[in-house]
Enzyme design. Structure first.
Site, PDB file in Angstrom:
ATOM      1  CG  ASN A   9      -1.720   1.249   1.391  1.00  0.00           C
ATOM      2  OD1 ASN A   9      -1.772   2.080   0.486  1.00  0.00           O
ATOM      3  ND2 ASN A   9      -2.367   1.415   2.543  1.00  0.00           N
ATOM      4  CE  LYS A  11      -0.107   3.185   4.803  1.00  0.00           C
ATOM      5  NZ  LYS A  11       0.058   3.268   6.242  1.00  0.00           N
ATOM      6  CG  HIS A  94      -5.728   2.022   5.194  1.00  0.00           C
ATOM      7  ND1 HIS A  94      -5.267   2.930   6.117  1.00  0.00           N
ATOM      8  CD2 HIS A  94      -4.751   1.097   5.042  1.00  0.00           C
ATOM      9  CE1 HIS A  94      -4.036   2.570   6.496  1.00  0.00           C
ATOM     10  NE2 HIS A  94      -3.708   1.464   5.856  1.00  0.00           N
ATOM     11  CD  GLU A  96      -2.805   5.512   6.767  1.00  0.00           C
ATOM     12  OE1 GLU A  96      -2.802   5.576   5.529  1.00  0.00           O
ATOM     13  OE2 GLU A  96      -1.885   4.977   7.425  1.00  0.00           O
ATOM     14  CD  GLU A 166      -3.311  -2.314   7.344  1.00  0.00           C
ATOM     15  OE1 GLU A 166      -2.259  -2.604   6.790  1.00  0.00           O
ATOM     16  OE2 GLU A 166      -3.875  -1.209   7.189  1.00  0.00           O
ATOM     17  N   GLY A 172       2.837   2.314  10.661  1.00  0.00           N
ATOM     18  CA  GLY A 172       3.807   3.393  10.486  1.00  0.00           C
ATOM     19  C   GLY A 172       4.545   3.768  11.756  1.00  0.00           C
ATOM     20  CB  SER A 212       5.561  -1.858  11.707  1.00  0.00           C
ATOM     21  OG  SER A 212       5.182  -0.515  11.970  1.00  0.00           O
TER      22      SER A 212
HETATM   23  P1  13P Z   1       3.210   0.356   7.533  1.00  0.00           P
HETATM   24  O1  13P Z   1       3.691  -0.938   6.932  1.00  0.00           O
HETATM   25  O2  13P Z   1       3.967   1.550   6.996  1.00  0.00           O
HETATM   26  O3  13P Z   1       3.149   0.299   9.017  1.00  0.00           O
HETATM   27  O4  13P Z   1       1.718   0.575   7.015  1.00  0.00           O
HETATM   28  C1  13P Z   1       0.805  -0.449   7.169  1.00  0.00           C
HETATM   29  C2  13P Z   1      -0.429  -0.103   6.431  1.00  0.00           C
HETATM   30  O5  13P Z   1      -1.168   0.766   6.825  1.00  0.00           O
HETATM   31  C3  13P Z   1      -0.705  -0.829   5.182  1.00  0.00           C
HETATM   32  O6  13P Z   1      -1.978  -0.556   4.732  1.00  0.00           O
END
Ligand code: 13P
Length: 249
Positions: A9, A11, A94, A96, A166, A172, A212
């Site tokens: 992803n 982002k 997601h 976010e 997640e 992150g 992560s």
């Molecule tokens: P990270 O791998 O950067 O922690 O992000 C995970 C994520 O949100 C994947 O959708």
């Protein structure tokens, strides 16, 4: 045996020229894997990514879509539009988007249905906050999300839904859930699906872990009984680190 799906992803990262370079570099590194390899890229990279990935085993996905087919929704992109250029996957719900863009279980549910209508494979994200985990509510939250997000889907649609567990506190942050905790959460999601749809359907659902995930911890996470892949943010931006995750055995 469920096939593992390793999805990146990106982002809101990567310009088209960066997408082209990354995919060009990635393709030979992952060509022999038995895992499904997916990159979910920003809208502006979709077309370039699809062209670059042609003839490889890399599949391309989007990171969101609207649930309506068309109309006066300025700034939105429909499932039909994604399908029309050859997109195969779409991330839905997601954390976010839930946190910053008012995504709710209701809109997630509508979007999953629209994804299936357009023959797109949804990767549906669920997960708890740190507060919820510390209050002992993690399982309740993810079970609830799973139930609401999948509400009204047919058995076959549920079997073809990818769910990404997640935990929000692991995204992150560099903090990863332990493989045991991640597996337990993925198991709870599967058990919730068993309740409504039965064991046979639940056994077919691919449940990923995200948060992560990186080359150093991927092998252990991916070896767990109920973790069928990963949804990877930061470590999917570089061909080398993403390929290491794809190829870990
Ligand atoms: P990270 O791998 O950067 O922690 O992000 C995970 C994520 O949100 C994947 O959708």
């Amino acid at each position: 045996m469920r096939k593992k799906v390793i999805a990146g992803n990106w982002k809101m990262n990567m310009l088209p020229n960066e997408a082209i370079s990354m995919i060009t570099e990635l393709a030979p590194l992952v060509k022999d894997t038995e895992n499904e390899v997916v990159l979910c890229v920003p809208y502006t990279d979709l077309f370039y990514s699809l062209l670059t990935a042609q003839g490889t085993n890399i599949k391309i996905g989007a990171q969101n879509m609207h649930y309506e087919e068309k109309g006066a929704y300025t700034g939105e992109v429909s499932g039909k539009m994604l399908k029309s250029i050859g997109v195969e996957y779409v991330i839905i719900g997601h954390s976010e988007r839930r946190q910053y863009f008012n995504e709710t279980d209701e809109t997630v549910n509508k979007k999953i249905k629209t994804a299936f209508e357009n023959d797109l494979k949804p990767i549906v994200c669920v997960g708890e906050t740190l507060e919820e985990r510390e209050a002992g509510k993690a399982f309740e939250i993810i079970e609830n999300q799973t139930q609401k997000d999948l509400d009204g889907l047919t058995e076959e649609q549920v079997a073809n839904t990818i769910i990404a567990y997640e935990p929000i506190w692991a995204i992150g942050t560099g903090k990863t859930a332990t493989s045991k905790d991640a597996n337990e959460a993925c198991k709870k999601i599967r058990e919730k699906i068993v309740e409504t749809y039965g064991q046979n359907i639940a056994e077919r659902v691919i449940i990923q872990y995200g948060g992560s995930m990186k080359p150093e911890n991927a092998k252990e996470l991916l070896s767990m009984s109920d973790i069928d892949g990963g949804l990877i943010g930061g470590a999917s931006l570089k061909a080398e680190s993403f390929a290491e995750i794809v190829n870990c055995k």
